[in-house]
Write a protein that holds these residues in place. Structure first.
Motif, short mmCIF file in Angstrom:
data_model
loop_
_atom_site.label_atom_id
_atom_site.label_comp_id
_atom_site.label_asym_id
_atom_site.label_seq_id
_atom_site.Cartn_x
_atom_site.Cartn_y
_atom_site.Cartn_z
N GLY A 8 -4.59 5.26 2.97
CA GLY A 8 -5.96 5.60 3.34
C GLY A 8 -6.57 4.65 4.33
N LYS A 9 -6.03 3.46 4.46
CA LYS A 9 -6.57 2.48 5.40
C LYS A 9 -5.98 2.64 6.78
CE LYS A 9 -9.06 -1.27 6.13
NZ LYS A 9 -10.52 -1.27 5.98
N GLY A 10 -4.70 3.07 6.87
CA GLY A 10 -4.07 3.23 8.16
C GLY A 10 -2.55 3.15 8.07
N GLU A 11 -1.89 2.73 9.15
CA GLU A 11 -0.43 2.69 9.24
C GLU A 11 0.08 1.28 8.97
OE1 GLU A 11 0.44 3.89 13.14
OE2 GLU A 11 -0.03 6.02 12.84
N HIS A 26 -3.51 4.33 -1.42
CA HIS A 26 -3.00 5.66 -1.75
C HIS A 26 -2.01 6.09 -0.68
CE1 HIS A 26 -5.86 6.29 -5.04
NE2 HIS A 26 -6.81 5.79 -4.25
N LEU A 27 -0.75 6.34 -1.11
CA LEU A 27 0.28 6.76 -0.16
C LEU A 27 -0.07 8.16 0.35
CD1 LEU A 27 3.02 6.41 1.23
CD2 LEU A 27 4.07 7.44 -0.81
N GLN A 28 -0.27 8.27 1.66
CA GLN A 28 -0.57 9.56 2.26
C GLN A 28 0.64 10.20 2.91
OE1 GLN A 28 -3.91 9.29 4.88
NE2 GLN A 28 -5.36 8.79 3.25
N GLY A 29 1.70 9.39 3.22
CA GLY A 29 2.90 9.96 3.80
C GLY A 29 3.54 9.00 4.79
N TYR A 30 4.48 9.59 5.60
CA TYR A 30 5.19 8.81 6.62
C TYR A 30 4.96 9.47 7.97
CZ TYR A 30 7.49 6.43 2.75
OH TYR A 30 7.74 5.69 1.62
N ARG A 31 4.90 8.62 9.00
CA ARG A 31 4.60 9.09 10.34
C ARG A 31 5.73 8.68 11.28
NH1 ARG A 31 -1.25 7.77 11.54
NH2 ARG A 31 -1.49 9.47 10.03
N ILE A 32 6.26 9.66 12.03
CA ILE A 32 7.35 9.43 12.97
C ILE A 32 6.79 9.46 14.38
CG2 ILE A 32 9.55 10.29 13.88
CD1 ILE A 32 10.07 11.53 11.16
N TYR A 33 7.03 8.39 15.13
CA TYR A 33 6.71 8.32 16.55
C TYR A 33 8.02 8.53 17.31
CZ TYR A 33 2.07 6.36 15.68
OH TYR A 33 0.76 6.17 15.30
N TYR A 34 8.09 9.49 18.24
CA TYR A 34 9.31 9.70 19.02
C TYR A 34 8.94 10.00 20.46
CZ TYR A 34 8.37 14.74 18.46
OH TYR A 34 7.80 15.98 18.48
#
Length: 1201
Positions: free
Chosen positions: A935-938, A879-887
C-alpha cells in the motif's frame, strides 16, 4: 425579577378573548385622569374638564334654533357661566335663552321670535367647582347667508370663430362661500374640456371658441350648502360666427379684397387668461390644500405643464384637476414653500408664469399640557409647547384669569412655556389654561392640577373569571387608582410566586397579558397595588379552553332536481363549552320549509328544487369563539346515474398525541373521505425538528381500519407526525403535521459503524468511523471514546475521549503492526453499550526485498512467460498488493543501432509468482525486472533479465508506386516493411489485367529478391489497366499485402487519326443536320399532342430500320413498348442516363420519352439515328466494377467507326 407597574409609561387599551373589559386607566403622573367610577365619585374630588364644545367658527342656520354646546365633568359637578363679546352673558334676562340642565349648553329659541343676527358674537363658556374653573374656546357665532344675485342686463356676446372668451360669474358673497357650477336651462352641466373649463373663481374660460359653443343659456349657479339653497345668475348668450357668415354679413359694404380668408381665425401662441403677468404670489396655511391655477388661451388649444423650481413635486400629495390647469398639494407644510412654474404650450410657442408660494402656519401643538394628579409634597410640571409661522405667543391663565393677575401660589413657578410645581398642597389645586396664538389663529388647552392623598384602590371586581381559548392572548384586568401612583405586581398561585417579564407583559393600566395562553396558564392570579399610603390586592381566575373546530366540513355537492342532499358538519369543542350549531343559506336563515331538516351534525334537504342551489354555511358558536365552514350546492337536471369516481383518499386530519411517555406516544387521527375505494392502510411519518428539520422519515404502518397507533420513540428527538392514507388507487396527500413532542435525553443505544484503523505514515495509526447522526445521539453533548492496543502484545488499552468527529490519529506506532480498536459513543447522560473490537494496522513502509529467481520462457514471437520467487512476508512491511513487472525492448535483432523503447509495466495482483507478457515485438531483444508492491509503494527491483523473441511475418511494404508507364511496360517502386519482424527472404508480386467491363484477367506471380526496391514489367498490353498485389516474406511466412492499379499508355497514331475524324467538316455538318431533325420532330410532336391526336411513327421506322425495334401496335395505331435488346446489360461508361427512366401509364402514350431521347443514343457514319427506344422499365444496376479512370478514347472512337 418581580413585574411592577411604575409611573411615566404610555398607557394601552386592551381586551381579552373578545370579552369587553372596563379598563380604568392610570396615566403617567404628568397626565393622570381620575376614574369616574361610582365607588369613587362620592368622596373623590376632581377639577372641571371641558368634554364637548361647539367649533370655534360656528355658522348657524338662521331658520333653526341656535344651540351652543358646552359640556364638562368634575366632582363636585361644575356650574356653568357664559360671556358674550368679552362681557358676562346673563341668560336669565333673555327669555329666548335657556341652559340645559346639568350642562352648560345654551339653546336660543329663534323659531318663535327673534332673529339670528341678534345673537351674532363671540361666546365663551366657563365650568367651575371648588377645585377650579375650566374655559372653552372663543366660539364665534355667525348665521349663514345666501344672498341673491344683483339684477343686471347682460348683452349677447358675438365672437368670431377661434377667439378667446371669459364668461364672468361673480357670485354674491355668502357665508360660507358658495359652490359654483355652470349649467343650462335644463339643469344639465355644461361640458368642459382642455379648451373650456371653470376657474377657481367660478368664471368660465374658453381658450378659443367654436361654432358649437353658440347657445343662449350659459347660466352660473351658486349653491349654499348650509342653507341648502341655489342661486342663479341671469343667462348669458353667446354666438360664434364662422368666416362664411361674416362674409355674407358684410358683403354689401365691403370690397372683394376685404373678405375674410379661408381660415376662421389666425393661429396664435398661448397667453394666460389667469393669472395675469409673469409672476404672482400665493400664501397658504400649513395642513391645508394648496391650489394653484393657470388657464391659457391660444389656437390651437394650449396644454398646461407644472414644475417646481429647485425641487420636485411631492409624489403622494400632488394631484392635477381641471385638465391639469389646477395643481393641488394636500397637507402642505413649510417645505412646500417655493416657486412653482406653469407652462402653457401649443404648436406655435410656449408661455411661462411663476407663482411664489409661502406656507404659513396657525399654532399647532408640540406638547399640549396634561392633567396632573399629585399627592401632597410632590413635584410636577405643566408644559405648553406650540409652533407656528410666525412663532406663536404663549400665555397662561389660572381658572380663566390671566396668571399675572391671579392669586399668588408659592408652589408654582412660571418659566416661559412651562409651569414648575414643587411641594404642592391641596390648596394648589386649580385649572390652568394655556393659550398659543399668532395672526392666523390660536390654541387653548385646559389642564388641571389636582392634589389628592389616596391609598391604592383596585376597581376590578374580586374573583373575576376569565375564560380564554388556547393559543390566544389572555388579558387579566387590574384597574386601580391611588395617589401617589401605586406600583403594580402580579403573582400566580397561592404560594405567591412573582411573575417575570420574559413570559408575561404588564401594561401601564395594570392589565397582565399572557401573549400565548396554554393549558398550564390556568390558575389564580393576584394583583397587588402599593403606594406610601397603603396596599390593595385582588384575585382573578383564568381558565384555558380548547378551540372550537369543524373537523368534518360540508362538501361541495351537485345533485339532481328532486333528489335529496345531506351536508355534514362535525364539530370538536371544549367539553365545558356547549356549542350552538346554526345553518345558513347564502348568509341568511334557512327557508321556512319542511323539506329542510337539521339534527346534531347534519342538514338534509329533501326533494331538491332549483331555488335550493347556493352556499350553505355551518356555524358553531360558543360563548368564547366560533367556527364556520361552507359548501356550494348546485342543482342540475336529472341525468343518468354516473359511475362513481374513484380516487386516492383525502388526507387524514385532526391529529392528536396522547399517553406521552419517554419512549412512546399514542397518535390518533380522523380519516378523510375514501373516495369510493376503501382505505387499506395508513402510513405514519415523523420529522425531527431538532436534528433534521424539513425531512420526513417512515415511522410505522397500520391497517386501514385503525385510527390510533402506539409509536415507539427515540430519546432527545423533537417529533412531529403526519399520516397518509392508501387505497387501491394510490396514496393520499400527507395530513397536516401534529403538535411537536420532545422526548427526554438518554445515553446512546448504539456505537459508530465502519470503524477502521489504517496508517498514513510508517509511524502512525489513523482510526476512522462513521459518526452517529443527531437522531442517534439520544441526547446533548455527543462524544466518542476511542481505545486501541497492539493485537499481539499484552499492553493495556489506551483510551481518549474526542468531540463529535470522525477521525483520530495515534502517533509513534511501529511500522505495520496489527491493532485492536474500539470506538464507543457517549453523551451528557452516559455511555453506549461496550463496542466490539475491530482489527487495524499501523502505517506501511516500502518493501525491503526484491523478488528472486526471475526467469523468462519465450512462448512465441509476441508472448513470453515470467516466473519469480515470492518475497518473505515480513519484508513486505504492509499489505501485499502484488508484483509489478517492468519490461522494455533493448534493441532489434535486425537493427543494432535502434534506440531504447519506453518501459512498459504489468501488475499481477496478490501472491501470484508468474505472469504473461503479451504484445511483444518479434525478432527483438527485451529486458525486465520484477518488484513487490504494497500500500505504500514498490520495493527494490530484481536483477534485469534479458530474452530474445523469434522471427515473425513482416508487415506490408511501406509504399508502392507505379512510374514511367509505356505502351507495354510499367515500373514499380516500393519501400521495405516498417516492421520486417525478421530477415526478409524475398518479395512476391502478383498482377492481372482488367478489361473495359471490369472483368479480371489471369493472375501472374513473380518473385523479386529481398534487396530490390524497384522492378520493371515488360511485354504488357497497351492501354490496359492492371491490378498489382505486393508483399514481403521472411522464413516464417508472408506478410500483409499492398495493392495498386495502373494503365499502360495509348498508341499515339491511332489517337491522332481518331481526333482528325472528329474535326472534319462533313462530320460537324452531319451533327448539325441530326440536331435540326430532332428539333423539327419535337415541334411536330408537341403540336399533335396539343390537338389531342396521335402521330404515326411508321415512316420513321422505315427510314431507320432496326431489327431489334419491335413493331407498332396495330390494333389502336399507338406506339408499342420499344426496348433495346441490351437493356439488361451494364451501361457502358460515358453513356448519358436520364434522371428518370420510367414513364407512368397514366401519362400520354405519345410522349417523346418513348423515343429514348438521350438513352444510349448514337449516330452511324451516314448520319442515321440508332438510338434505342426506351421502354417503361425501371433503371437496373450496372454489372461489374467500374474503374475510377476515364474511358479509353480508342474504345469511344471504335463505336463510331
Amino acid at each position: 425579577m418581580q413585574l411592577k407597574i411604575m409611573p411615566k409609561k404610555k398607557q394601552k387599551h386592551l381586551s381579552a378573548g373578545g370579552v369587553p373589559l372596563i379598563l380604568f386607566l392610570c396615566q403617567m403622573i404628568s397626565a393622570l385622569d381620575v376614574p369616574l367610577d361610582p365607588k369613587l365619585l362620592h368622596d373623590l374630588v376632581q377639577p372641571p374638564t371641558i368634554t364637548h364644545q361647539s367649533p370655534k367658527d360656528y355658522i348657524i342656520d338662521p331658520r333653526e334654533n341656535i344651540v351652543i354646546q358646552c359640556e364638562a365633568k368634575g366632582k363636585p359637578p361644575p356650574s356653568f357661566s357664559w360671556t358674550r363679546n368679552g362681557t358676562h352673558f346673563d341668560i336669565d334676562k333673555d327669555p329666548l335663552v335657556t341652559m340645559k340642565p346639568g350642562s352648560g349648553t345654551l339653546v336660543i329659541n329663534i323659531m318663535s321670535e327673534g332673529k339670528a343676527e341678534t345673537y351674532e358674537g363671540v361666546y365663551q363658556c366657563t365650568a367651575r367647582n371648588e377645585r377650579g374653573a375650566a374655559v372653552s374656546n372663543n366660539i364665534v357665532v355667525r348665521p349663514s347667508r345666501s344672498p341673491l344675485w344683483t339684477k343686471e342686463r347682460l348683452e349677447p356676446i358675438i365672437l368670431r370663430n377661434g377667439q378667446s372668451l371669459v364668461l364672468p360669474c361673480r357670485p354674491p358673497i355668502g357665508l360660507p362661500p358658495a359652490i359654483i357650477f355652470w349649467m343650462d336651462n335644463s339643469f344639465q352641466r355644461l361640458p368642459q374640456s382642455e379648451r373650456v373649463s371653470q376657474g377657481l373663481n367660478g368664471d368660465l374660460y374658453f381658450s378659443n371658441v367654436l361654432p358649437e359653443d353658440t347657445r343662449e343659456d350659459y347660466i352660473c349657479y351658486a349653491r349654499f350648502n348650509h342653507t341648502q339653497t341655489i342661486q342663479q345668475k341671469q343667462p348669458i348668450s353667446l354666438k360664434v360666427i364662422s368666416v362664411d357668415e361674416l362674409n355674407d354679413t358684410i358683403a354689401a359694404n365691403l370690397s372683394d379684397t376685404e373678405f375674410y380668408g379661408a381660415k376662421s381665425s389666425k393661429e396664435r401662441p398661448p397667453t394666460f387668461l389667469t393669472p395675469e403677468g409673469n409672476e404672482s404670489h400665493k400664501e397658504e396655511l400649513r395642513g391645508n390644500v394648496l391650489s394653484l391655477e393657470c388657464i391659457a388661451e391660444g389656437l390651437p388649444t394650449p396644454i398646461i405643464y407644472w414644475i417646481k423650481e429647485d425641487g420636485t413635486l411631492p409624489a403622494n400629495r400632488t394631484f392635477y384637476r381641471n385638465f391639469k390647469k389646477t395643481l393641488q398639494i394636500t397637507h402642505v407644510s413649510e417645505a412646500d414653500s417655493g416657486n412653482y412654474q406653469c407652462i402653457a404650450k401649443n404648436a406655435l410657442g410656449a408661455v411661462h408664469h411663476t407663482i411664489s408660494v409661502t406656507v404659513k402656519a396657525a399654532p399647532y401643538w408640540i406638547v399640549a399640557p396634561q392633567n396632573l394628579v399629585l399627592s401632597p409634597g410632590e413635584n410636577g410640571t405643566l408644559i405648553c409647547r406650540a409652533n407656528g409661522n410666525p412663532k406663536p405667543r404663549i400665555s397662561w391663565l389660572t381658572n380663566g384669569v390671566p396668571i399675572e393677575i391671579a392669586l399668588d401660589d408659592p408652589s408654582r413657578k412660571i418659566d416661559g412655556d412651562t409651569i414648575i410645581f414643587s411641594n404642592v398642597q391641596e390648596s394648589s389645586s386649580a385649572v390652568y389654561q394655556c393659550n398659543a396664538s399668532n395672526k392666523y389663529g390660536y390654541l387653548l388647552a385646559n389642564a388641571f392640577v389636582n392634589v389628592l392623598a389616596e391609598p391604592p384602590r383596585i376597581l376590578t371586581p374580586a374573583n373575576t373569571l376569565y375564560q380564554v381559548i388556547a393559543n390566544r392572548p389572555a388579558l387579566l384586568d387590574c384597574a386601580f387608582f391611588g395617589s401617589p401612583m401605586p406600583a403594580i405586581e402580579w403573582f400566580k398561585g397561592t404560594k405567591g410566586s412573582a411573575l417575570h417579564e420574559d413570559i408575561y407583559v404588564l401594561h401601564d393600566n395594570g392589565t397582565l397579558e399572557i401573549p400565548v395562553a396554554q393549558k398550564d396558564s390556568t390558575g389564580t392570579y393576584t394583583c397587588v397595588a402599593r403606594n406610601k399610603l397603603g396596599m390593595a390586592k385582588n384575585e382573578v381566575h383564568l381558565e384555558i379552553k380548547d378551540p372550537t373546530r369543524i373537523i368534518k366540513q360540508p362538501e361541495y355537492a351537485v345533485v339532481q332536481r328532486g333528489s335529496k342532499v345531506s351536508f355534514e358538519c362535525r364539530v370538536k369543542h371544549d367539553h365545558t363549552l356547549i356549542p350552538t350549531i346554526m345553518w345558513l343559506k347564502d348568509n341568511g336563515e334557512l327557508p321556512n320549509d319542511e323539506r329542510f331538516s337539521t339534527d346534531k351534525d347534519h342538514l338534509v334537504v329533501s326533494d331538491v328544487k332549483d331555488d335550493d342551489g347556493g352556499t350553505y354555511t355551518c356555524t358553531a358558536n360558543t360563548t368564547l369563539d366560533s367556527a364556520s365552514a361552507s359548501a356550494l350546492l348546485r342543482v342540475v337536471a336529472p341525468t343518468p346515474t354516473p359511475a362513481p369516481i374513484y380516487d386516492v383518499p383525502n388526507p387524514p386530519f385532526d391529529l392528536e398525541l396522547t399517553n406521552q411517555l419517554d419512549k412512546s406516544v399514542q397518535l390518533t387521527w380522523t380519516p378523510g373521505d375514501d373516495n369510493n375505494s376503501p382505505i387499506t392502510k395508513f402510513i405514519i411519518e415523523y420529522e425531527d425538528a431538532m436534528h433534521d428539520a424539513g425531512l420526513w422519515h417512515h415511522q410505522a404502518e397500520v391497517s386501514g381500519t385503525q385510527t390510533t397507533a402506539q409509536l415507539k420513540l427515540s430519546p432527545y428527538v423533537n417529533y412531529s407526525f403526519r399520516v397518509m392514507a392508501e387505497n387501491s388507487i394510490g396514496r393520499s396527500m400527507p395530513s397536516e403535521a401534529s403538535e411537536q413532542y420532545l422526548t427526554k435525553a438518554a445515553e446512546p443505544d448504539q456505537n459508530p459503524t465502519a470503524v477502521e484503523g489504517l496508517g498514513t505514515e510508517p509511524d502512525n495509526l489513523v482510526i476512522t468511523w462513521k459518526p452517529l447522526n443527531g437522531f442517534q445521539s439520544n441526547g446533548p453533548g455527543l462524544q466518542y471514546k476511542v481505545s486501541w492496543r497492539q493485537k499481539d502484545g499484552d499492553d493495556e488499552w489506551t483510551s481518549v475521549v474526542v468531540a463529535n468527529v470522525s477521525k483520530y490519529i495515534v502517533s509513534g506506532t511501529p511500522t505495520f503492526v496489527p491493532y485492536l480498536i474500539k470506538v464507543q459513543a457517549l453523551n451528557d447522560v452516559g455511555f453506549a453499550p461496550e463496542p466490539a473490537a475491530v482489527m487495524g494496522h499501523s502505517g506501511e513502509d516500502l518493501p525491503m526485498v526484491a523478488p528472486g529467481n526471475v526467469h523468462v520462457n519465450v512462448v512465441n514471437s509476441t508472448l513470453a512467460e515470467v516466473h519469480w520467487d515470492p518475497v518473505p512476508p515480513k519484508s513486505v512491511r504492509g499489505h501485499l498488493q502484488g508484483y509489478r513487472i517492468y519490461y522494455w525492448k533493448t534493441q532489434s535483432s535486425s537493427k543494432r543501432n535502434r534506440r531504447h523503447i519506453e518501459k512498459k509495466i504489468l501488475t499481477f495482483q496478490g501472491t501470484k509468482t508468474h505472469g504473461m507478457l503479451p504484445g511483444l515485438q518479434p525478432y527483438s531483444h527485451y529486458a525486465l525486472n520484477v518488484r513487490v508492491v504494497n500500500g505504500k509503494g514498490e520495493g527494490p527491483a530484481s536483477t534485469d533479465r534479458g530474452f530474445h523473441t523469434p522471427e515473425g511475418v513482416p508487415s506490408a511494404p511501406s509504399s508502392l508506386k507505379i512510374v514511367n508507364p509505356t505502351l507495354d511496360s510499367l515500373t514499380l517502386e516500393w519501400d521495405p516493411p516498417s516492421h520486417p519482424n525478421g530477415i526478409l527472404t524475398e518479395y512476391i508480386l502478383k498482377y492481372q489485367p482488367i478489361n473495359s467491363t471490369h472483368e479480371l484477367g489471369p493472375l501472374v506471380d513473380l518473385k523479386i529478391p529481398a534487396n530490390k526496391t524497384r522492378w520493371t514489367l515488360k511485354n504488357l498490353n497497351f492501354s490496359t489497366r492492371y491490378k498489382f498485389y505486393f508483399y514481403a516474406q521472411t522464413s516464417v511466412g508472408s506478410g500483409s499485402q499492398i495493392t495498386e492499379e495502373a494503365i499502360t499508355t495509348v498508341d499515339e497514331a491511332m489517337a491522332s487519326r481518331q481526333v482528325d475524324i472528329a474535326t472534319q467538316g462533313w462530320f460537324i455538318g452531319l451533327m448539325c443536320a441530326v440536331a435540326l431533325l430532332i428539333l423539327i420532330l419535337l415541334i411536330v410532336c408537341f403540336i399533335r399532342r396539343n390537338k389531342g391526336g396521335k402521330y404515326p411513327v411508321k415512316e420513321k421506322e422505315d427510314a431507320h430500320a432496326d431489327p431489334e425495334i419491335q413493331p407498332m401496335k396495330e390494333d389502336d395505331g399507338t406506339f408499342g413498348e420499344y426496348s433495346d435488346a441490351e437493356d439488361h446489360k451494364p451501361l457502358k461508361k460515358g453513356s448519358r442516363t436520364p434522371s428518370d427512366r420510367t414513364v407512368k401509364k397514366e401519362d400520354s402514350d405519345d410522349s417523346l420519352v418513348d423515343y429514348g431521347e438521350g438513352v444510349n443514343g448514337q449516330f452511324n457514319e451516314d448520319g442515321s439515328f440508332i438510338g434505342q427506344y426506351s421502354g417503361k422499365k425501371e433503371k437496373e444496376p450496372a454489372e461489374g466494377n467500374e474503374s475510377s479512370e476515364a474511358p479509353s478514347p480508342v474504345n469511344a472512337m471504335n463505336s463510331l467507326v
